[in-house]
Design a protein around this motif. Structure first.
Motif, short mmCIF file in Angstrom:
data_model
loop_
_atom_site.label_atom_id
_atom_site.label_comp_id
_atom_site.label_asym_id
_atom_site.label_seq_id
_atom_site.Cartn_x
_atom_site.Cartn_y
_atom_site.Cartn_z
N ARG A 443 1.13 -15.72 -1.91
CA ARG A 443 0.58 -14.69 -2.80
C ARG A 443 0.78 -13.32 -2.16
N HIS A 444 0.62 -12.28 -2.98
CA HIS A 444 0.56 -10.92 -2.46
C HIS A 444 -0.78 -10.73 -1.74
N ALA A 445 -0.88 -9.68 -0.94
CA ALA A 445 -2.11 -9.37 -0.22
C ALA A 445 -2.77 -8.14 -0.81
N ALA A 446 -4.10 -8.15 -0.86
CA ALA A 446 -4.86 -6.95 -1.21
C ALA A 446 -5.05 -6.14 0.07
N CYS A 447 -4.58 -4.90 0.06
CA CYS A 447 -4.57 -4.08 1.28
C CYS A 447 -5.37 -2.80 1.05
N ARG A 448 -6.31 -2.54 1.97
CA ARG A 448 -7.12 -1.32 1.89
C ARG A 448 -6.35 -0.17 2.52
N ILE A 449 -6.34 0.99 1.83
CA ILE A 449 -5.67 2.18 2.37
C ILE A 449 -6.62 2.88 3.34
N GLY A 450 -6.22 2.95 4.60
CA GLY A 450 -7.09 3.55 5.61
C GLY A 450 -8.40 2.80 5.69
N ASN A 451 -9.50 3.57 5.71
CA ASN A 451 -10.83 2.97 5.70
C ASN A 451 -11.57 3.25 4.39
N SER A 452 -10.84 3.70 3.39
CA SER A 452 -11.47 4.08 2.13
C SER A 452 -12.00 2.86 1.39
N PRO A 453 -13.27 2.84 1.00
CA PRO A 453 -13.82 1.69 0.30
C PRO A 453 -13.16 1.42 -1.05
N PHE A 454 -12.65 2.48 -1.70
CA PHE A 454 -12.20 2.33 -3.09
C PHE A 454 -10.69 2.46 -3.26
N SER A 455 -9.92 2.60 -2.19
CA SER A 455 -8.47 2.81 -2.30
C SER A 455 -7.72 1.57 -1.86
N TRP A 456 -6.88 1.05 -2.75
CA TRP A 456 -6.18 -0.21 -2.50
C TRP A 456 -4.69 -0.08 -2.79
N VAL A 457 -3.92 -0.98 -2.19
CA VAL A 457 -2.50 -1.09 -2.49
C VAL A 457 -2.13 -2.56 -2.40
N LEU A 458 -1.15 -2.97 -3.17
CA LEU A 458 -0.68 -4.36 -3.17
C LEU A 458 0.52 -4.49 -2.25
N SER A 459 0.57 -5.57 -1.49
CA SER A 459 1.73 -5.79 -0.62
C SER A 459 2.98 -5.96 -1.47
N ASP A 460 4.12 -5.63 -0.89
CA ASP A 460 5.38 -5.68 -1.64
C ASP A 460 5.89 -7.10 -1.84
N THR A 461 5.56 -7.98 -0.89
CA THR A 461 6.08 -9.34 -0.94
C THR A 461 4.94 -10.35 -0.89
N THR A 462 5.27 -11.59 -1.22
CA THR A 462 4.29 -12.68 -1.11
C THR A 462 4.50 -13.42 0.20
N GLU A 463 3.43 -14.05 0.67
CA GLU A 463 3.50 -14.81 1.92
C GLU A 463 2.42 -15.87 1.93
N TYR A 464 2.56 -16.84 2.88
CA TYR A 464 1.47 -17.75 3.14
C TYR A 464 0.30 -16.97 3.71
N PHE A 465 -0.90 -17.50 3.62
CA PHE A 465 -2.06 -16.78 4.12
C PHE A 465 -1.94 -16.47 5.61
N SER A 466 -1.35 -17.38 6.37
CA SER A 466 -1.25 -17.19 7.81
C SER A 466 -0.43 -15.95 8.19
N ASN A 467 0.46 -15.52 7.30
CA ASN A 467 1.33 -14.38 7.61
C ASN A 467 1.15 -13.20 6.66
N VAL A 468 0.27 -13.34 5.67
CA VAL A 468 0.23 -12.34 4.60
C VAL A 468 -0.26 -10.98 5.09
N SER A 469 -1.03 -10.92 6.19
CA SER A 469 -1.51 -9.63 6.68
C SER A 469 -0.36 -8.74 7.15
N ASP A 470 0.77 -9.36 7.49
CA ASP A 470 1.93 -8.57 7.96
C ASP A 470 2.67 -7.89 6.81
N THR A 471 2.32 -8.21 5.58
CA THR A 471 3.04 -7.65 4.43
C THR A 471 2.41 -6.36 3.90
N CYS A 472 1.27 -5.94 4.44
CA CYS A 472 0.63 -4.71 3.95
C CYS A 472 1.46 -3.49 4.34
#
Length: 596
Positions: A443-472
């Motif tokens: 799946r894609h990852a939900a990625c927080r922009i900086g430390n902003s509580p309300f700002s989000w971006v979607l990762s460009d690619t899908t990955e397994y959960f074990s590696n998905v943090s690298d896609t932000c």
């Protein structure tokens, strides 16, 4: 005679326990004033039938606490002739010749306007006299100490890291009506008629709950030097600074004029359990002294910001929602201590239809950043009579998981076993609620922009959960929403993306579901953030146990019964096999309880 907390009612199953525990933990570093909690009026939930009985009240309070209500709105009535506070809106008469203690200059003797035997008509089911006072029926001992005794029992019964929650009391103060005119408004009181000293409601409850209170004095002290308070604890207990203002002086000491501690700081570092606030104070009590209890009780409006809400029966809020597209900072919203003015209960529907509508509305309220307030006697029955409806309302206030999720909560699982769904996704087809899914999905990852509580971006690619943090993308990090309002901002951001990325009608789950930084890979039902290798914090002794499954009370009880039965069976067989031996050694089973 004191009463006790009765913990007979529970959340029923492992899934609901996992829901509340995971939502508590994911919001553990959010300042208290931005965390939503189920709220309830004791006047409607416990006394909606106008019967004020001591034991029934204790049972009702216990039930509400057991099933997840964290904010209790308490209506107290000052009886001038008894010089005490009561839950009963009418002053119960005093028998002739009975002395009533007072904090004014002299001890006074109050005489009943009529002999109690002519006022009461029957006893309650516990053998206490119920005084019939107009449309009310009250025992003469329905005082605030009932609530204090129940709360103390609740706090002591739920003092492990798995069961500790913060409770809020809001005290609305009134004058009790005269027993001679019980259904008429009370008269204004003044001078020696007013409560004073230890008779004041705040100091009375504050003293009874002193071991558990986080007080205004503590807040002021903590705010004045964060280096010696909120920043002195483990990093995981510190409140997230994006939610409040921080000042720093020349000496490097930090302070805040508006910040609040996080629940982890309150519950786990300080071991405090309750905050008390004065709510409304009737005009008949215009001379009431608020200053005496200011070290223990917060002044009116400190812990409450009432928001007018209205909603359709399908749960869509037509007014009161705190979500505003385009906002990126907490200071731009009005969500501090935000609470709904009341949950709209539709008329003319069946019980099932009414509960379905309430569930939708409650979900919408919490998604909009508001604590839902229940101020209705559900279907004419109080919470000591019929707890099920009140439990359903409490559980419907959950903002994160979809109904029935996380569905792995009831499984024991095993290390690395992929057949159990141990990773969280936001499912856009479920209104942004979460589901547990197989961690080996991509799946894609939900990625927080900086430390902003309300700002989000979607990762460009899908990955397994074990590696998905690298896609932000750069400048963002794999994250999980920590409040209902944060979740709503992520959900609406995802819906705004082009159909090439998000398409609710697509047969490709990767375009309808997004990985969140939340998993129970380490221990079943123990949901943690921090990526694939995050560890459950509830293992009592890592040197003895590499893994510890988190067991809820209901499951633990069943296991104990099973083990007891098996042990008894084993012993009986052993006795038969070894009946001629005087001495024998049996290797028993040792049951390990829930870690604390």
């Amino acid at each position: 005679m004191s009463v006790q907390y009765d913990s007979a009612e529970t959340l029923l199953n492992a899934t609901w326990v996992a829901v509340l525990l995971s939502e508590r933990d994911v919001a553990g570093q959010i300042p208290l004033n931005y965390v939503t909690n189920s709220a309830v009026s004791l006047s409607t939930a416990c006394f909606g039938n106008r019967i004020y009985d001591r034991e029934d009240a204790a049972k009702c309070f216990s039930n509400l606490l057991s099933i997840g209500y964290r904010r209790l709105v308490v209506d107290l009535y000052w009886s001038v002739n008894r010089r005490t506070w009561s839950f009963c809106p009418v002053s119960v008469p005093v028998k002739s010749g009975v002395a009533v203690s007072s904090d004014v200059s002299n001890t006074t003797t109050a005489t009943a306007s009529a002999d109690p035997a002519t006022i009461t008509g029957n006893d309650d089911s516990h053998g206490h006299t119920l005084y019939e006072l107009g449309s009310y029926k009250c025992t003469d001992d329905i005082d605030p100490y009932i609530l204090a005794d129940v709360l103390v029992g609740f706090f002591r019964d739920t003092n492990s890291r798995l069961t500790v929650y913060t409770t809020y009391l809001v005290l609305n103060l009134h004058v009790a009506a005269s027993d001679s005119t019980p259904d008429e408004p009370a008269s204004t009181i003044s001078g020696g008629q007013l409560p004073s000293g230890t008779e004041l409601a705040g100091p009375m409850l504050g003293s009874a709950l002193d071991d558990f209170i986080y007080s205004p004095a503590q807040l002021t002290s903590d705010r004045s030097n964060l280096n010696q308070s909120w920043y002195k604890v483990e990093q995981g207990y510190m409140p997230i600074t994006e939610y409040f203002t921080v000042h720093e002086n020349e000496a490097g000491e930090q302070s805040t004029p508006d910040g609040w501690p996080s629940s982890k700081y309150i519950q786990l570092a300080k071991r405090d359990r309750v905050l008390i606030e004065y709510g409304s104070i009737d005009s008949q009590l215009v001379g009431y002294d608020l200053s005496t209890g200011e070290s223990l009780v917060f002044p009116p409006g400190t812990l409450t910001s009432s928001v007018e809400v209205s909603a359709t029966t399908n749960g869509t809020l037509t007014s009161g929602c705190l979500y505003e597209p385009g906002l990126t900072r907490v200071s731009q919203t009005n969500s501090s201590w935000a609470i709904s003015n009341g949950i709209p209960v539709p008329d003319g529907l069946s019980t099932d239809e009414t509960m379905a509508s309430l569930s939708n509305v409650l979900s919408g309220v919490t998604a909009c950043g508001l604590s839902p307030m229940l101020n209705t006697t559900l279907f004419g029955q109080t919470a000591d009579q019929q707890v099920e409806h009140y439990r359903n309302v409490s559980l419907s206030s959950s903002w994160a998981w979809a109904i029935g999720e996380p569905h792995d909560a009831k499984y024991g699982g095993g290390d690395g076993d992929p057949k159990y769904d141990r990773c969280a996704i936001m499912d856009l087809t479920l209104g942004g609620h979460w589901r547990s899914t197989n961690c080996t999905e991509q799946r894609h990852a939900a990625c927080r922009i900086g430390n902003s509580p309300f700002s989000w971006v979607l990762s460009d690619t899908t990955e397994y959960f074990s590696n998905v943090s690298d896609t932000c993308p750069p400048g963002s990090s794999f994250a999980v929403p920590r409040t209902g309002l944060e979740n709503t901002y992520l959900y609406n951001y995802l819906l705004s993306l082009p159909e090439t990325k998000v398409d609710l009608s697509s047969t490709d789950p990767a375009r309808r579901e997004v990985f969140l930084d939340f998993n129970s890979i380490d221990v079943t039902s123990c949901w943690v953030s921090g990526g694939h290798g995050a560890k459950c914090p509830y293992a009592s002794d890592p040197q003895q146990l590499e893994r510890r499954t988190v067991l809820v009370a209901a499951i633990a009880g069943i296991i104990i019964l099973i083990i007891t039965a098996l042990t008894f069976f084993v012993k009986c067989n052993a006795n038969r096999r070894n009946s001629r031996r005087r001495k024998r050694v049996i290797e028993g089973w040792e049951y390990e309880g829930v870690p604390s």
